[in-house]
Write a protein that holds these residues in place. Structure first.
Motif, PDB file in Angstrom:
ATOM      1  N   PHE A  28       0.861  -1.176   0.000  1.00  0.00           N
ATOM      2  CA  PHE A  28       0.000   0.000   0.000  1.00  0.00           C
ATOM      3  C   PHE A  28       0.898   1.227   0.000  1.00  0.00           C
ATOM      4  CE2 PHE A  28      -2.189  -3.402   2.226  1.00  0.00           C
ATOM      5  CZ  PHE A  28      -3.449  -3.384   1.654  1.00  0.00           C
ATOM      6  N   ILE A  29       0.663   2.135  -0.940  1.00  0.00           N
ATOM      7  CA  ILE A  29       1.465   3.363  -0.994  1.00  0.00           C
ATOM      8  C   ILE A  29       0.543   4.551  -0.816  1.00  0.00           C
ATOM      9  CG2 ILE A  29       3.024   4.781  -2.362  1.00  0.00           C
ATOM     10  CD1 ILE A  29       4.147   2.286  -3.583  1.00  0.00           C
ATOM     11  N   SER A  30       0.927   5.420   0.121  1.00  0.00           N
ATOM     12  CA  SER A  30       0.136   6.615   0.421  1.00  0.00           C
ATOM     13  C   SER A  30       0.052   7.532  -0.786  1.00  0.00           C
ATOM     14  CB  SER A  30       0.773   7.389   1.577  1.00  0.00           C
ATOM     15  OG  SER A  30       0.654   6.677   2.782  1.00  0.00           O
ATOM     16  N   GLY A  31      -0.962   8.375  -0.788  1.00  0.00           N
ATOM     17  CA  GLY A  31      -1.128   9.354  -1.857  1.00  0.00           C
ATOM     18  C   GLY A  31       0.099  10.230  -2.005  1.00  0.00           C
ATOM     19  N   ARG A  57       7.768   8.230  -9.472  1.00  0.00           N
ATOM     20  CA  ARG A  57       8.147   8.063  -8.070  1.00  0.00           C
ATOM     21  C   ARG A  57       7.424   6.867  -7.452  1.00  0.00           C
ATOM     22  NH1 ARG A  57      11.382  10.312  -4.104  1.00  0.00           N
ATOM     23  NH2 ARG A  57      12.272  11.129  -6.020  1.00  0.00           N
ATOM     24  N   LEU A  58       6.144   6.698  -7.763  1.00  0.00           N
ATOM     25  CA  LEU A  58       5.416   5.532  -7.256  1.00  0.00           C
ATOM     26  C   LEU A  58       6.060   4.240  -7.752  1.00  0.00           C
ATOM     27  CD1 LEU A  58       1.742   6.779  -7.648  1.00  0.00           C
ATOM     28  CD2 LEU A  58       2.961   6.389  -5.493  1.00  0.00           C
ATOM     29  N   SER A  59       6.507   4.231  -8.996  1.00  0.00           N
ATOM     30  CA  SER A  59       7.185   3.063  -9.550  1.00  0.00           C
ATOM     31  C   SER A  59       8.454   2.761  -8.752  1.00  0.00           C
ATOM     32  CB  SER A  59       7.507   3.313 -11.022  1.00  0.00           C
ATOM     33  OG  SER A  59       8.170   2.204 -11.568  1.00  0.00           O
ATOM     34  N   ARG A  60       9.228   3.795  -8.433  1.00  0.00           N
ATOM     35  CA  ARG A  60      10.446   3.598  -7.639  1.00  0.00           C
ATOM     36  C   ARG A  60      10.118   3.112  -6.225  1.00  0.00           C
ATOM     37  NH1 ARG A  60      12.872   9.085  -8.719  1.00  0.00           N
ATOM     38  NH2 ARG A  60      12.190   9.125 -10.847  1.00  0.00           N
ATOM     39  N   ALA A  70       3.756  -3.727 -12.744  1.00  0.00           N
ATOM     40  CA  ALA A  70       2.999  -4.884 -13.230  1.00  0.00           C
ATOM     41  C   ALA A  70       2.203  -5.553 -12.109  1.00  0.00           C
ATOM     42  CB  ALA A  70       3.939  -5.902 -13.874  1.00  0.00           C
ATOM     43  N   ASP A  71       2.558  -5.278 -10.856  1.00  0.00           N
ATOM     44  CA  ASP A  71       1.874  -5.860  -9.708  1.00  0.00           C
ATOM     45  C   ASP A  71       0.717  -5.001  -9.193  1.00  0.00           C
ATOM     46  OD1 ASP A  71       3.696  -8.118  -9.437  1.00  0.00           O
ATOM     47  OD2 ASP A  71       5.173  -6.632  -8.762  1.00  0.00           O
ATOM     48  N   VAL A  72       0.540  -3.806  -9.753  1.00  0.00           N
ATOM     49  CA  VAL A  72      -0.483  -2.880  -9.270  1.00  0.00           C
ATOM     50  C   VAL A  72      -1.875  -3.423  -9.597  1.00  0.00           C
ATOM     51  CG1 VAL A  72      -1.427  -0.535  -9.474  1.00  0.00           C
ATOM     52  CG2 VAL A  72       1.055  -0.890  -9.438  1.00  0.00           C
ATOM     53  N   VAL A  73      -2.739  -3.429  -8.581  1.00  0.00           N
ATOM     54  CA  VAL A  73      -4.105  -3.921  -8.768  1.00  0.00           C
ATOM     55  C   VAL A  73      -5.160  -2.832  -8.595  1.00  0.00           C
ATOM     56  CG1 VAL A  73      -3.560  -6.311  -8.176  1.00  0.00           C
ATOM     57  CG2 VAL A  73      -4.282  -4.729  -6.368  1.00  0.00           C
ATOM     58  N   THR A 121      -2.551   7.411  -5.391  1.00  0.00           N
ATOM     59  CA  THR A 121      -2.206   6.388  -4.409  1.00  0.00           C
ATOM     60  C   THR A 121      -2.448   5.035  -5.059  1.00  0.00           C
ATOM     61  OG1 THR A 121      -2.561   5.634  -2.143  1.00  0.00           O
ATOM     62  CG2 THR A 121      -4.502   6.350  -3.348  1.00  0.00           C
ATOM     63  N   LEU A 122      -1.726   4.021  -4.601  1.00  0.00           N
ATOM     64  CA  LEU A 122      -1.925   2.721  -5.233  1.00  0.00           C
ATOM     65  C   LEU A 122      -1.746   1.559  -4.283  1.00  0.00           C
ATOM     66  CD1 LEU A 122       1.096   1.438  -5.791  1.00  0.00           C
ATOM     67  CD2 LEU A 122       1.041   2.972  -7.726  1.00  0.00           C
ATOM     68  N   MET A 123      -2.205   0.416  -4.758  1.00  0.00           N
ATOM     69  CA  MET A 123      -2.094  -0.846  -4.039  1.00  0.00           C
ATOM     70  C   MET A 123      -1.620  -1.890  -5.053  1.00  0.00           C
ATOM     71  SD  MET A 123      -5.069  -2.792  -1.913  1.00  0.00           S
ATOM     72  CE  MET A 123      -5.779  -3.891  -3.110  1.00  0.00           C
ATOM     73  N   ALA A 124      -0.647  -2.702  -4.645  1.00  0.00           N
ATOM     74  CA  ALA A 124      -0.092  -3.729  -5.534  1.00  0.00           C
ATOM     75  C   ALA A 124       0.011  -5.051  -4.794  1.00  0.00           C
ATOM     76  CB  ALA A 124       1.290  -3.303  -6.030  1.00  0.00           C
ATOM     77  N   ARG A 125      -0.068  -6.151  -5.539  1.00  0.00           N
ATOM     78  CA  ARG A 125       0.207  -7.463  -4.964  1.00  0.00           C
ATOM     79  C   ARG A 125       1.678  -7.508  -4.624  1.00  0.00           C
ATOM     80  NH1 ARG A 125      -2.747 -11.132  -2.888  1.00  0.00           N
ATOM     81  NH2 ARG A 125      -1.595 -12.853  -3.713  1.00  0.00           N
ATOM     82  N   GLN A 126       1.991  -8.081  -3.497  1.00  0.00           N
ATOM     83  CA  GLN A 126       3.382  -8.241  -3.114  1.00  0.00           C
ATOM     84  C   GLN A 126       3.874  -9.549  -3.715  1.00  0.00           C
ATOM     85  OE1 GLN A 126       3.894  -7.778   1.084  1.00  0.00           O
ATOM     86  NE2 GLN A 126       6.109  -7.814   0.961  1.00  0.00           N
TER      87      GLN A 126
END
Length: 149
Positions: A28-31, A57-60, A70-73, A121-126
């Motif tokens: 989970f990444i904050s806005g 920056r979110l990618s980094r 590619a893991d972002v859901v 903001t985003l959420m990705a599978r770990q």
């Protein structure tokens, strides 16, 4: 147990929160806005460039957490002017391959932090390897705590 991380290249949050939270399944990444990124003020007002700066920056940050775009859901986007959505969409789409886009919400928020025009903001599978690395790091932290006791 969740792990709470801050991106070492960003200022420590002034709000009571973390940049990144890992729960063993998701990242989970904050806005984030361009005003959170050093030098981002230079692109304020250009919605496409603001979106690109934030997405880079979110990618980094995902890489720092052991994941990738590619893991972002799921993605949540806030725009100060919903009329700019098509311009922002064009920049946003550059970060996903083969039209594999995550679920998304986009809302108009008339006032964003620092005068930014977009917050994402985003959420990705770990990924499994990142889960194993996280578990190993958790074990090392627990062992250090036991050694100190």
């Amino acid at each position: 147990m969740p792990r709470f991380l801050n991106d070492p290249t960003l200022a420590i949050p002034v709000f009571p929160g973390s940049h990144i939270v890992l729960d063993g399944h998701y990242v989970f990444i904050s806005g984030l806005t361009v005003t959170d990124i050093q030098g981002g003020e230079a692109v304020l007002g250009d919605i496409a460039e603001e979106a690109r700066w934030v997405m880079r920056r979110l990618s980094r940050m995902l890489e720092y957490a052991g994941a990738s775009m590619a893991d972002v859901v799921r993605v949540d986007i806030h725009l100060t002017n919903l009329d700019t959505i098509h311009t922002m969409d064009a920049a946003y789409a550059e970060f996903f391959e083969n039209h594999s886009y995550p679920a998304r919400t986009c809302t108009e928020s008339p006032r964003l932090s620092g005068g930014a025009n977009v917050e994402i903001t985003l959420m990705a599978r770990q990924p499994e390897r990142a889960i194993a690395d996280s578990a190993n790091a958790q074990g090392e932290e627990s062992q250090e705590d036991e050694d100190k006791a």
